[in-house]
Write a protein that holds these residues in place. Structure first.
Motif, short mmCIF file in Angstrom:
data_model
loop_
_atom_site.label_atom_id
_atom_site.label_comp_id
_atom_site.label_asym_id
_atom_site.label_seq_id
_atom_site.Cartn_x
_atom_site.Cartn_y
_atom_site.Cartn_z
N GLU A 74 0.85 -1.19 0.00
CA GLU A 74 0.00 0.00 0.00
C GLU A 74 0.89 1.24 0.00
O GLU A 74 1.67 1.45 0.93
CB GLU A 74 -0.89 0.02 1.25
N VAL A 75 0.79 2.05 -1.06
CA VAL A 75 1.60 3.27 -1.12
C VAL A 75 0.94 4.32 -0.24
O VAL A 75 -0.08 4.91 -0.59
CB VAL A 75 1.75 3.78 -2.57
N ALA A 76 1.50 4.53 0.95
CA ALA A 76 0.89 5.42 1.93
C ALA A 76 1.49 6.82 1.87
O ALA A 76 0.94 7.76 2.44
CB ALA A 76 1.07 4.84 3.34
N ALA A 77 2.64 6.99 1.20
CA ALA A 77 3.24 8.31 1.08
C ALA A 77 4.23 8.32 -0.09
O ALA A 77 4.80 7.28 -0.44
CB ALA A 77 3.97 8.71 2.37
N VAL A 78 4.40 9.50 -0.68
CA VAL A 78 5.45 9.70 -1.68
C VAL A 78 6.30 10.87 -1.19
O VAL A 78 5.78 11.95 -0.92
CB VAL A 78 4.85 10.04 -3.06
N LEU A 79 7.60 10.63 -1.05
CA LEU A 79 8.51 11.68 -0.63
C LEU A 79 9.49 11.99 -1.75
O LEU A 79 10.06 11.07 -2.34
CB LEU A 79 9.29 11.26 0.63
N ALA A 80 9.66 13.28 -2.01
CA ALA A 80 10.62 13.69 -3.04
C ALA A 80 11.37 14.92 -2.55
O ALA A 80 10.87 15.67 -1.72
CB ALA A 80 9.91 14.00 -4.35
N VAL A 81 12.57 15.09 -3.07
CA VAL A 81 13.31 16.32 -2.73
C VAL A 81 12.55 17.51 -3.32
O VAL A 81 12.27 18.48 -2.64
CB VAL A 81 14.74 16.28 -3.28
N PHE A 82 12.23 17.39 -4.60
CA PHE A 82 11.50 18.46 -5.29
C PHE A 82 10.38 17.90 -6.15
O PHE A 82 10.52 16.83 -6.74
CB PHE A 82 12.44 19.25 -6.22
N THR A 83 9.27 18.67 -6.22
CA THR A 83 8.36 18.51 -7.34
C THR A 83 8.84 19.49 -8.41
O THR A 83 9.57 20.43 -8.13
CB THR A 83 6.90 18.84 -6.94
N GLU A 84 8.43 19.23 -9.65
CA GLU A 84 8.92 20.05 -10.77
C GLU A 84 7.79 20.31 -11.74
O GLU A 84 6.97 19.42 -11.97
CB GLU A 84 10.05 19.30 -11.49
N GLY A 85 7.77 21.51 -12.32
CA GLY A 85 6.71 21.85 -13.27
C GLY A 85 5.48 22.30 -12.51
O GLY A 85 5.49 23.32 -11.85
N SER A 86 4.41 21.49 -12.58
CA SER A 86 3.20 21.84 -11.85
C SER A 86 3.31 21.33 -10.42
O SER A 86 3.66 20.18 -10.20
CB SER A 86 1.97 21.17 -12.48
N PRO A 87 3.00 22.18 -9.44
CA PRO A 87 2.99 21.71 -8.05
C PRO A 87 1.95 20.60 -7.88
O PRO A 87 0.96 20.57 -8.60
CB PRO A 87 2.58 22.96 -7.26
N ARG A 88 2.19 19.68 -6.98
CA ARG A 88 1.22 18.59 -6.76
C ARG A 88 1.10 18.33 -5.28
O ARG A 88 2.07 18.43 -4.54
CB ARG A 88 1.62 17.34 -7.55
N ASP A 89 -0.13 17.97 -4.87
CA ASP A 89 -0.38 17.82 -3.43
C ASP A 89 -0.29 16.36 -2.99
O ASP A 89 -0.51 16.04 -1.83
CB ASP A 89 -1.74 18.42 -3.05
N ASP A 90 0.01 15.44 -3.92
CA ASP A 90 0.11 14.03 -3.55
C ASP A 90 1.55 13.63 -3.23
O ASP A 90 1.85 12.46 -3.04
CB ASP A 90 -0.46 13.13 -4.66
N VAL A 91 2.45 14.63 -3.17
CA VAL A 91 3.86 14.36 -2.90
C VAL A 91 4.33 15.21 -1.73
O VAL A 91 4.08 16.41 -1.68
CB VAL A 91 4.73 14.67 -4.14
N ILE A 92 5.00 14.57 -0.75
CA ILE A 92 5.64 15.32 0.33
C ILE A 92 7.01 15.74 -0.18
O ILE A 92 7.91 14.90 -0.31
CB ILE A 92 5.77 14.45 1.60
N ALA A 93 7.14 17.03 -0.51
CA ALA A 93 8.39 17.51 -1.12
C ALA A 93 9.03 18.56 -0.23
O ALA A 93 8.36 19.25 0.54
CB ALA A 93 8.12 18.07 -2.51
N LEU A 94 10.36 18.68 -0.35
CA LEU A 94 11.08 19.70 0.42
C LEU A 94 11.12 21.03 -0.32
O LEU A 94 11.53 22.04 0.24
CB LEU A 94 12.51 19.23 0.71
N GLY A 95 10.71 21.01 -1.59
CA GLY A 95 10.72 22.24 -2.37
C GLY A 95 10.16 22.00 -3.75
O GLY A 95 9.71 20.89 -4.07
#
Lengths: 180, 180
Positions: free
Chosen positions: A149-170
């Motif tokens: 079960e994918v309970a979270a997505v963590l990324a250093v950065f989102t890119e292009g369009s911001p998205r609310d399904d990713v926990i990003a640092l920037g």
């Protein structure tokens, strides 16, 4: 050469802005080789990691040192989804995704030996940059297909369009080549 | 003869023990399969054993993707050095890369290492330590060394977690892996 400034956990870098396709340039984050930035990112991510997460899954290659460092800090195991099936893998499971940086189909492969560590578990996907989300979508499908079960997505950065399904640092903007 | 469904080989590094699976690349030849990806504790134990073998005047570590990356990250972190990862495929953002073929005794797809000029420039006049997880014939490590030489660096040590088989290279390792 144009660059884009970032700061994570007090560590500052100037990311080179490079053209990756017709009409689009990106700020290039490369954690490979940069231990100071990798450790700073891992420390910041560990704070944002939801308590319920039981295992980390990362796509090969550039987020591998980050997953390693985050695993060390959090005590959670991590698994690497490879780009090719290896001869030693036992019953590997694969998904094909379209890579945005190369425009070519790209495989994501989980070793059968790793699947038992994902099945029935709450998984966090760990990546460096989430752009179009095609790798993310493929990896999510792959994890769900083996019972995780994918309970979270963590990324250093989102890119292009911001998205609310990713926990990003920037967030990184996209650039037009003529802006270089 | 005792039959087991899954035969394993015991490896002890410091206080860390792993029973690794045996892989049969050819009929009758079995080799222990060491996986550095996803096992932080094991990687750190191997790094602890390798650190004393790393020369004091090392400036930079060089490895290639993917399975050697966590070990290289640990060694580089411990000495507060940067490292560089040679890639096995051309990346779209690479500019004027150094391209180095890996000489292999076995027939099949020729492996090529790619190093972006941006990173190659960091190698000039540096004392370089090559790092790999497992070295067999040494073909990949020799290709890395040629790459470093072409970029104007000096290889002052070759480190590997494990050695398996025959090589004419002088390599510092933690342990030998047998052919069973």
């Amino acid at each position: 050469m144009k660059s884009y400034p970032i700061e994570i956990g007090g560590v500052k870098r100037e990311l080179p802005v490079v053209q990756v396709g017709d009409g689009v340039s990106v700020a290039l984050l490369n954690l490979l080789g940069d231990t100071e930035l990798t450790e700073a990112v891992a420390a910041e991510m560990a704070r944002r990691l939801p308590d319920e997460i039981e295992v980390l899954v990362t796509p090969e290659v550039k987020a591998v040192p980050l997953a390693h460092a985050l695993s060390r800090i959090s005590g959670l195991p991590y698994i690497v989804a490879r780009k090719t099936a290896k001869p030693y893998m036992i019953d590997p499971v694969t998904r094909e995704v379209l890579s945005i940086t190369t425009g070519k189909p790209q495989l994501l492969v989980l070793d059968g030996a790793d699947i038992v560590k994902i099945k029935g578990k709450k998984v966090a996907i760990v990546d460096d940059v989430v752009s179009t989300g095609s790798t993310l979508k493929g990896l999510r499908e792959l994890i769900e297909s083996v019972g995780g079960e994918v309970a979270a997505v963590l990324a250093v950065f989102t890119e292009g369009s911001p998205r609310d399904d990713v926990i990003a640092l920037g967030h990184l903007p996209l650039f037009k080549p003529e802006e270089e | 003869m005792r039959m087991e469904t899954m035969e394993t080989y015991p490896i002890q590094i410091g206080s860390v023990t792993r029973r690794v699976p045996l892989h049969e690349p050819f009929p009758g030849v079995r080799i222990p399969l060491v996986d550095f990806l996803g096992d932080v504790e094991f990687v750190r134990a191997v790094a602890q054993e390798l650190l004393p073998k790393m020369p004091e005047d090392a400036d930079l570590l060089v490895t290639c993707e993917t399975s050697s990356i966590p070990l290289t990250h640990e060694l580089a972190s411990a000495r507060e050095l940067d490292y560089i990862v040679a890639r096995k495929r051309r990346r779209p953002y690479m500019v004027d890369p150094i391209i180095q073929e890996v000489e292999s005794l076995t027939l099949g797809a020729v492996e090529v290492l790619w190093l972006d000029r941006r990173y190659a420039e960091k190698i000039l006049n540096k004392n370089v330590v090559l790092v790999m997880d497992v070295v067999a014939s040494g073909g990949t490590m020799k290709a890395l060394e040629k790459m470093v030489n072409r970029a104007g660096g000096r290889v002052i040590a070759r480190l590997a977690g494990f050695h398996q088989g025959e090589t004419d290279l002088e390599i510092s390792t933690v342990a030998e892996l047998p052919q069973l």
